[in-house]
Design a protein around this motif. Structure first.
Motif, PDB file in Angstrom:
ATOM      1  N   ARG A   1       0.834  -1.201   0.000  1.00 40.84           N
ATOM      2  CA  ARG A   1       0.000   0.000   0.000  1.00 40.84           C
ATOM      3  C   ARG A   1       0.870   1.253   0.000  1.00 40.84           C
ATOM      4  O   ARG A   1       0.610   2.220  -0.729  1.00 40.84           O
ATOM      5  CB  ARG A   1      -0.929   0.007   1.223  1.00 40.84           C
ATOM      6  N   GLN A   2       1.911   1.236   0.817  1.00 44.07           N
ATOM      7  CA  GLN A   2       2.761   2.415   0.915  1.00 44.07           C
ATOM      8  C   GLN A   2       3.518   2.669  -0.387  1.00 44.07           C
ATOM      9  O   GLN A   2       3.726   3.823  -0.773  1.00 44.07           O
ATOM     10  CB  GLN A   2       3.727   2.244   2.093  1.00 44.07           C
ATOM     11  N   GLU A   3       3.901   1.606  -1.079  1.00 49.96           N
ATOM     12  CA  GLU A   3       4.557   1.788  -2.375  1.00 49.96           C
ATOM     13  C   GLU A   3       3.595   2.422  -3.373  1.00 49.96           C
ATOM     14  O   GLU A   3       3.975   3.308  -4.142  1.00 49.96           O
ATOM     15  CB  GLU A   3       5.061   0.433  -2.893  1.00 49.96           C
ATOM     16  N   LEU A   4       2.342   1.976  -3.337  1.00 54.63           N
ATOM     17  CA  LEU A   4       1.354   2.571  -4.239  1.00 54.63           C
ATOM     18  C   LEU A   4       1.119   4.038  -3.899  1.00 54.63           C
ATOM     19  O   LEU A   4       0.999   4.890  -4.790  1.00 54.63           O
ATOM     20  CB  LEU A   4       0.043   1.793  -4.163  1.00 54.63           C
TER      21      LEU A   4
ATOM     22  N   ALA B   1       1.984   9.657  -5.407  1.00 53.77           N
ATOM     23  CA  ALA B   1       2.495  10.991  -5.053  1.00 53.77           C
ATOM     24  C   ALA B   1       3.532  11.467  -6.072  1.00 53.77           C
ATOM     25  O   ALA B   1       3.573  12.647  -6.435  1.00 53.77           O
ATOM     26  CB  ALA B   1       3.091  10.957  -3.648  1.00 53.77           C
ATOM     27  N   ARG B   2       4.379  10.537  -6.547  1.00 54.55           N
ATOM     28  CA  ARG B   2       5.399  10.937  -7.527  1.00 54.55           C
ATOM     29  C   ARG B   2       4.756  11.316  -8.861  1.00 54.55           C
ATOM     30  O   ARG B   2       5.222  12.231  -9.548  1.00 54.55           O
ATOM     31  CB  ARG B   2       6.392   9.787  -7.721  1.00 54.55           C
ATOM     32  N   GLU B   3       3.690  10.591  -9.226  1.00 57.41           N
ATOM     33  CA  GLU B   3       3.040  10.848 -10.508  1.00 57.41           C
ATOM     34  C   GLU B   3       2.180  12.114 -10.477  1.00 57.41           C
ATOM     35  O   GLU B   3       2.108  12.857 -11.458  1.00 57.41           O
ATOM     36  CB  GLU B   3       2.169   9.647 -10.897  1.00 57.41           C
ATOM     37  N   GLN B   4       1.505  12.345  -9.335  1.00 51.73           N
ATOM     38  CA  GLN B   4       0.541  13.436  -9.270  1.00 51.73           C
ATOM     39  C   GLN B   4       1.011  14.610  -8.416  1.00 51.73           C
ATOM     40  O   GLN B   4       0.374  15.660  -8.407  1.00 51.73           O
ATOM     41  CB  GLN B   4      -0.793  12.917  -8.721  1.00 51.73           C
ATOM     42  N   GLY B   5       2.088  14.430  -7.690  1.00 47.62           N
ATOM     43  CA  GLY B   5       2.583  15.481  -6.819  1.00 47.62           C
ATOM     44  C   GLY B   5       2.005  15.438  -5.423  1.00 47.62           C
ATOM     45  O   GLY B   5       2.571  16.020  -4.495  1.00 47.62           O
ATOM     46  N   SER B   6       0.858  14.754  -5.268  1.00 49.94           N
ATOM     47  CA  SER B   6       0.214  14.647  -3.958  1.00 49.94           C
ATOM     48  C   SER B   6      -0.740  13.467  -3.972  1.00 49.94           C
ATOM     49  O   SER B   6      -1.058  12.914  -5.039  1.00 49.94           O
ATOM     50  CB  SER B   6      -0.549  15.933  -3.606  1.00 49.94           C
TER      51      SER B   6
ATOM     52  N   LEU C   1       9.519  10.478   3.622  1.00 53.95           N
ATOM     53  CA  LEU C   1       9.220  10.265   2.213  1.00 53.95           C
ATOM     54  C   LEU C   1       8.063  11.109   1.732  1.00 53.95           C
ATOM     55  O   LEU C   1       7.941  11.365   0.525  1.00 53.95           O
ATOM     56  CB  LEU C   1       8.930   8.775   1.973  1.00 53.95           C
ATOM     57  N   LEU C   2       7.196  11.518   2.642  1.00 56.04           N
ATOM     58  CA  LEU C   2       6.060  12.373   2.304  1.00 56.04           C
ATOM     59  C   LEU C   2       5.958  13.488   3.329  1.00 56.04           C
ATOM     60  O   LEU C   2       6.491  13.376   4.446  1.00 56.04           O
ATOM     61  CB  LEU C   2       4.742  11.574   2.285  1.00 56.04           C
TER      62      LEU C   2
ATOM     63  N   ALA D   1      -1.214  13.978   1.579  1.00 63.27           N
ATOM     64  CA  ALA D   1       0.225  14.212   1.703  1.00 63.27           C
ATOM     65  C   ALA D   1       0.785  14.626   0.354  1.00 63.27           C
ATOM     66  O   ALA D   1       0.181  14.394  -0.697  1.00 63.27           O
ATOM     67  CB  ALA D   1       0.927  12.950   2.211  1.00 63.27           C
ATOM     68  N   THR D   2       1.986  15.232   0.368  1.00 65.81           N
ATOM     69  CA  THR D   2       2.702  15.614  -0.846  1.00 65.81           C
ATOM     70  C   THR D   2       4.130  15.111  -0.738  1.00 65.81           C
ATOM     71  O   THR D   2       4.587  14.688   0.329  1.00 65.81           O
ATOM     72  CB  THR D   2       2.735  17.150  -1.025  1.00 65.81           C
ATOM     73  N   LEU D   3       4.839  15.191  -1.845  1.00 66.29           N
ATOM     74  CA  LEU D   3       6.271  14.936  -1.793  1.00 66.29           C
ATOM     75  C   LEU D   3       6.934  16.025  -0.965  1.00 66.29           C
ATOM     76  O   LEU D   3       6.474  17.172  -0.964  1.00 66.29           O
ATOM     77  CB  LEU D   3       6.847  14.900  -3.204  1.00 66.29           C
ATOM     78  N   PRO D   4       8.003  15.723  -0.255  1.00 66.90           N
ATOM     79  CA  PRO D   4       8.622  16.714   0.638  1.00 66.90           C
ATOM     80  C   PRO D   4       8.964  18.025  -0.047  1.00 66.90           C
ATOM     81  O   PRO D   4       8.747  19.092   0.507  1.00 66.90           O
ATOM     82  CB  PRO D   4       9.881  15.998   1.139  1.00 66.90           C
ATOM     83  N   HIS D   5       9.464  17.976  -1.305  1.00 63.95           N
ATOM     84  CA  HIS D   5       9.839  19.211  -1.979  1.00 63.95           C
ATOM     85  C   HIS D   5       8.627  20.039  -2.385  1.00 63.95           C
ATOM     86  O   HIS D   5       8.745  21.218  -2.692  1.00 63.95           O
ATOM     87  CB  HIS D   5      10.687  18.918  -3.218  1.00 63.95           C
ATOM     88  N   ALA D   6       7.435  19.415  -2.402  1.00 64.39           N
ATOM     89  CA  ALA D   6       6.221  20.143  -2.786  1.00 64.39           C
ATOM     90  C   ALA D   6       5.506  20.730  -1.589  1.00 64.39           C
ATOM     91  O   ALA D   6       4.492  21.405  -1.730  1.00 64.39           O
ATOM     92  CB  ALA D   6       5.268  19.208  -3.533  1.00 64.39           C
TER      93      ALA D   6
END
Length: 398
Positions: free
Chosen positions: A6-9, A14-19, A48-49, A56-61
Motif C-alpha cells: 500500500r505504501q509503495e502505491l 504521489a510521484r506521478e501526481q505530486g500529492s 518520504l512524504l 500528503a505531498t512529496l517533501p519538496h512540494a
C-alpha cells in the motif's frame, strides 16, 4: 494487500501526481481511511512524504513550514470530523457546540451538514462531507434507524461512524456502530416521579405529534405512572401537531388540556417540547387558569423553558455532553482502527431543573404516592454520565 504494498502505491501516486488524498487512496484500494492514514503517517515519519490537509505531498512540494508556535496553515493538525444533524435551530445547536469544543481540544476541525429532517438529504450530506476529506462522521439521521436495512449504508461508510441521539434497532444494520444518546424515557420518568412526589395523581402527557422523541417520552411516562400505581387521565395522551403547520389541530389539542385542567381531570402535565409548553401556559392563563395553581407543569428539552413567565420546570438532556462524548468515541475509533474493540452504546441521563411551575398545590397532599425519596437538589442529583445502557429495543429518539 500488505502495508508495504500500500505504501509503495501511495508513494508512486504521489510521484506521478505530486500529492495524494487519503479518501481517493482508500477508495482505490478498498480499505478504510484509518488504514491509509496510518500508511501516510509511516511515510511522513520516514521523510518520504509531507503531510497536508486531507493527504500528503512529496517533501519538496510541501508549503513553507510555519514559524515556530504558529498554527498550521489550515488551522488544525488533528482530525477533520463531519457531523450530520437534522436541524441547526432547535435542540441540536448545543450538541454541535459540545462536539466542536471536543474536536478543537484535540486540534481538529468540525464540518457540519444539515438534513432539515429530510431522509433523502441524509446521504447527500454525508457524500458531501466525505468528498471534503473528513476522517470520521458523527451522524444524526433524520429518522430513527429501524429494521429492514434501509439505513444500513451508514454502517458501510469508508470512515468510522458514531450515531448521535439515535438508537439503531435490531435489524437496522447499524447495531455495530458506536453511539451516544440521551435516555429520554428515563427523563420523562423523572418528571412523573417529581409530580407524584408533590401529590399529583392525575398527570397528563402532552407530546409533539410525529417527533422521534415522543415514543421514548411516552414509554417513560407510562412506566413511571404504572410504578406509582397511577392511572393516566388520558391513556393515549394529548398529541400536539406543529403549531406552524397545523394551527387548528394545535388549538384543538390545547383546548383538550384546558378542559382537563378546568374540570380537575388533570392537575399536572408533562409537556414535550418547550415551545409547545410556552404556548400552552399562555393559553391556560388566557382561559383564567393558573400555572401551577390549576395545572403544575414540567416541560421537556429545556431549550427556552427558563425564559417563560413563569419560568418552567423542565427536563434537560445533557446535549453538550452528548456532543463531547460522541467525539471521544470517534477519536478512540480513529486511534484504534479495526482492532476488535467492542462497540460502545452510551446513554446519558437528563436532569430535572425545578423552577416556578412545580410548586405543591394547596389542594393536594404534600407527600409522594410511593414515589420514593426525592433529593433535596434535583438539579444536581444526577450525573448525566451515570447511565450506560445498551437496550436495542428502545425506539430511537429526537
Amino acid at each position: 494487500m500488505l502495508a508495504e504494498q500500500r505504501q509503495e502505491l501511495i508513494l508512486r501516486t504521489a510521484r506521478e501526481q505530486g500529492s495524494v488524498k487519503v479518501v481517493e487512496i482508500a477508495e482505490e484500494l478498498g480499505v478504510s481511511l484509518v488504514t491509509v492514514r496510518r500508511d501516510v503517517t509511516a511515510l511522513v515519519a520516514s521523510g518520504l512524504l509531507a503531510r497536508v490537509h486531507g493527504g500528503a505531498t512529496l517533501p519538496h512540494a510541501r508549503p513553507s513550514a510555519p514559524e515556530p508556535d504558529r498554527p498550521p496553515a489550515n488551522g488544525h493538525d488533528g482530525p477533520t470530523v463531519g457531523m450530520l444533524v437534522p436541524s441547526a435551530t432547535y435542540y441540536f445547536p448545543e450538541v454541535v457546540r459540545g462536539a466542536r469544543d471536543a474536536v478543537e481540544a484535540i486540534g481538529g476541525r468540525l464540518v457540519l451538514g444539515i438534513s432539515r429532517y429530510l431522509p433523502s438529504e441524509d446521504r447527500d450530506q454525508v457524500d458531501q462531507l466525505l468528498r471534503g476529506g473528513v476522517d470520521g462522521l458523527l451522524l444524526t439521521p433524520a429518522r430513527a434507524p429501524g429494521p429492514g436495512g434501509e439505513d444500513a449504508w451508514m454502517g458501510r461508510l469508508p470512515v468510522p461512524v458514531v450515531l448521535v441521539e439515535r438508537r439503531a434497532e435490531i435489524g437496522s444494520g447499524l447495531e455495530h456502530l458506536d453511539r451516544v444518546a440521551s435516555d429520554h424515557a428515563l427523563g420523562a420518568a423523572q418528571a412523573v416521579r417529581r409530580l407524584g412526589a408533590l401529590g399529583h395523581e392525575r398527570i397528563l402527557l402532552v407530546a409533539r405529534l410525529g417527533s422521534p422523541t415522543t415514543p421514548a417520552v411516552h414509554a417513560g411516562y407510562t412506566a413511571a405512572m404504572a410504578a406509582l400505581s397511577l392511572t393516566p387521565p388520558d391513556p393515549a395522551g394529548v398529541e400536539t401537531p406543529h403549531p406552524g403547520e397545523d394551527a387548528d389541530g394545535f388549538d384543538r389539542a390545547v383546548t383538550r388540556v384546558i378542559e382537563a385542567a378546568r374540570s380537575g381531570a388533570a392537575t399536572a402535565a408533562l409537556v414535550h417540547n418547550d415551545q409547545d409548553a410556552l404556548l400552552l401556559v399562555s393559553r391556560l392563563r388566557a382561559a383564567g387558569l393558573e400555572v401551577p395553581g390549576d395545572l403544575a407543569l414540567i416541560a421537556y428539552d429545556d431549550e427556552v423553558a427558563a425564559l417563560a413567565d413563569p419560568p418552567l420546570s423542565a427536563i434537560a438532556p445533557a446535549k453538550h455532553e452528548v456532543g463531547r462524548i460522541a467525539v471521544e468515541l470517534l477519536a478512540a475509533r480513529l486511534a484504534d482502527g479495526d482492532d476488535g474493540r467492542a462497540p460502545r452504546h452510551i446513554s446519558l441521563v437528563p436532569r430535572l431543573r425545578l423552577r416556578a411551575t412545580t410548586e405543591p398545590s394547596a389542594a393536594e397532599p404534600s407527600g409522594p404516592k410511593s414515589a420514593g425519596p426525592v433529593p433535596a437538589d434535583v438539579n444536581d442529583s444526577t450525573d448525566p454520565t451515570d447511565s450506560i445502557r445498551a437496550s436495542e429495543s428502545e425506539q430511537a429518539i429526537l
